[in-house]
Design a protein around this motif. Sequence first.
Motif, PDB file in Angstrom:
ATOM      1  N   PHE A 193       0.835  -1.216   0.000  1.00 26.84           N
ATOM      2  CA  PHE A 193       0.000   0.000   0.000  1.00 26.84           C
ATOM      3  C   PHE A 193       0.865   1.261   0.000  1.00 26.84           C
ATOM      4  O   PHE A 193       0.637   2.193   0.777  1.00 26.84           O
ATOM      5  CB  PHE A 193      -0.952   0.023   1.203  1.00 26.84           C
ATOM      6  N   ALA A 198      -2.696   3.188   5.835  1.00 25.16           N
ATOM      7  CA  ALA A 198      -3.560   2.012   5.929  1.00 25.16           C
ATOM      8  C   ALA A 198      -4.071   1.828   7.349  1.00 25.16           C
ATOM      9  O   ALA A 198      -3.303   1.927   8.308  1.00 25.16           O
ATOM     10  CB  ALA A 198      -2.804   0.756   5.480  1.00 25.16           C
ATOM     11  N   GLU A 200      -6.242  -1.138   9.234  1.00 24.47           N
ATOM     12  CA  GLU A 200      -6.787  -2.477   9.030  1.00 24.47           C
ATOM     13  C   GLU A 200      -8.066  -2.674   9.844  1.00 24.47           C
ATOM     14  O   GLU A 200      -8.143  -2.285  11.007  1.00 24.47           O
ATOM     15  CB  GLU A 200      -5.753  -3.529   9.416  1.00 24.47           C
ATOM     16  N   THR A 227      -8.963  -3.498   4.624  1.00 26.12           N
ATOM     17  CA  THR A 227      -8.142  -2.357   4.998  1.00 26.12           C
ATOM     18  C   THR A 227      -8.761  -1.085   4.437  1.00 26.12           C
ATOM     19  O   THR A 227      -9.200  -1.053   3.286  1.00 26.12           O
ATOM     20  CB  THR A 227      -6.706  -2.505   4.459  1.00 26.12           C
ATOM     21  N   LEU A 229      -7.915   2.571   3.224  1.00 24.17           N
ATOM     22  CA  LEU A 229      -6.739   3.293   2.735  1.00 24.17           C
ATOM     23  C   LEU A 229      -7.053   4.774   2.558  1.00 24.17           C
ATOM     24  O   LEU A 229      -8.156   5.133   2.103  1.00 24.17           O
ATOM     25  CB  LEU A 229      -6.264   2.705   1.398  1.00 24.17           C
TER      26      LEU A 229
END
Length: 606
Positions: A193, A198, A200, A227, A229
Amino acid sequence: MRKLVFLFLLILTAGASIKADDVVFKASAPDAVVMGQQFRLTYTLNAEGKELRLQEIPDFDVLMGPSQSVSYSSNWVNGKSSSETTVTYTYILMPKKEGTFNIAPASIKVKGANYTSNGLVVKVLPPDKSTNSNNGGEGNSGSASASIGKDDYFVRMDVSNRNVYEQEGFLVTFKLYAARPCTFNAPPKFPEFEGFLAQEVELPDQKQWSQEHYNGRNYFTVVLKQTVLYPQRSGNITIESGKFDVAIRIATPQKVRSIFDDFFDSYQDVTKTLVTSPVTINVKPLPFGKPASFSGAVGHFAMTSSISSDNVKTNEAVTVKVKITGTGNIKLIKNPEVVFPNDFDIYDPKVETDFKTTAAGVTGSKTIEYMAIPRYAGDFEIPAISFSYFDVKSDSYKTLTGEPYKLHVEKGKDGEGNAPVMSSFSNKESVKYLGKDIRYLKTKDISFTSTNDIFFGSVMYFMCYLVPAILFIVFFFIYRKQVKENSNIALVRTKKANKMAVRRLKIAGKLMKENKKEEFYDEVLRALWGYLSDKLNIPQANLSKDNVEAELTKYGVDEALINEFMDILNTCEFARYAPSQASDAMDKLYDLTVDAIGKMENTIKK
């Protein structure tokens, strides 16, 4: 014989030991079934019941039921016995059509009281379009690996939104599709990523398989990772591929079969590597027209503010509390600026956070407490607090504004800012001996001292006056200089900038040794932003990468050193939420930060 009688009595009294509040009546069925397949609808009761009643189930045919089974269990622990009864009612159902359907709660009576079960939702999937599917290769000739079709097992990287704004959160889901359930040979390798922060989503430790219809086939599916983002720059950012090694158990064909092959099948585990396709995200820059109070918040937020008291005394603390709640990049937003009067001593704000990451994004609250102490009496005003964010739903900036606070400060007891109190009382000791100032003369035991031994008028006598006078003058000029420097708050902050940064970096060093990654990068960021705020005499709420570069350029800092500072800030922001970070990377960043601050101290001298 006595044991059998005791066991029989336990079975008879098992139902009687259940209290009304302990009765549990629960319904269960598969989340998804395939059209044309039978499935079980089960009701479980932990007591003896009667008159089970089901509501109409128009979308399913009841092929059989209810079939009832009863089980008893008893335990004897530490001289105390406990027993449990479980009654199970089972129905066999067949779906009539495809779609998603509800099964209404059922009811049952236990000792004259009615109890209701939970309702269920069952999704009926269409049958596979390909009727000649190999179902994982069973019954096919040739090697086991060759019998696995290319569409039998794969991992999808599902992105909720591929066209987002900078700092706008979106969900990425990794889901395994399998013709039959399988296991992993090695931990999955998810993308890094790069270019995103990120967060989670917490999933259950025990992965649950379910069924899903995709591209004309029914698969067993399981969610591997979710996740949220947040893109950190505009432009096209690519999420790289992930790699997954799965172990698939399939039946091995036998050339020579015996009667025992009907009872014992031979199986083989085959390893298959699954790779997700990369996905490109189009990240749009935030539009122009940013409000003055905008500091990068993107999402949907609300703000409330309060003051501890609007009537205080000098040297008493007053606290302004600001609470920001909502969904978005709430972890990254900066504290709103609270402007206190100039005559107030201001302290670093106290921040408390409460965040939760779900598939809908990061939701929670951030509470900031600003404390200040008034030193002088009077009437003051704290201007309204403003907080701006970009609302992705309306594609516009929105500003939240609190109310201004009027503060009345009264004189406190024995505090700074109070007018000096003059006493009007005379000293009675000064008139105690009026009329008795002539005393009697001593006539006996008189001793005389040589004039050479008299201290009065000697060199030491004058030195005792001269030395303190000289020291007083010296200390007076030194102290006056210190007072003048201390009155210049900007100069004081500039001198203490390096000390505060070193103190915070020591804390970061301890966190690095404890391998607390996120706390380490947070502390390094605090040290850098705090150092720049003190050194440049700019409040942290007004600091940004753009104005920091401009201010450093004014002070004649080399472009290379400015870029080094910016790289460290970017690295910290990226690394805080990166999935993994090696300890040597933290060591390297720590050394770079110490070196950069040392170079800055040698460049900017006040």
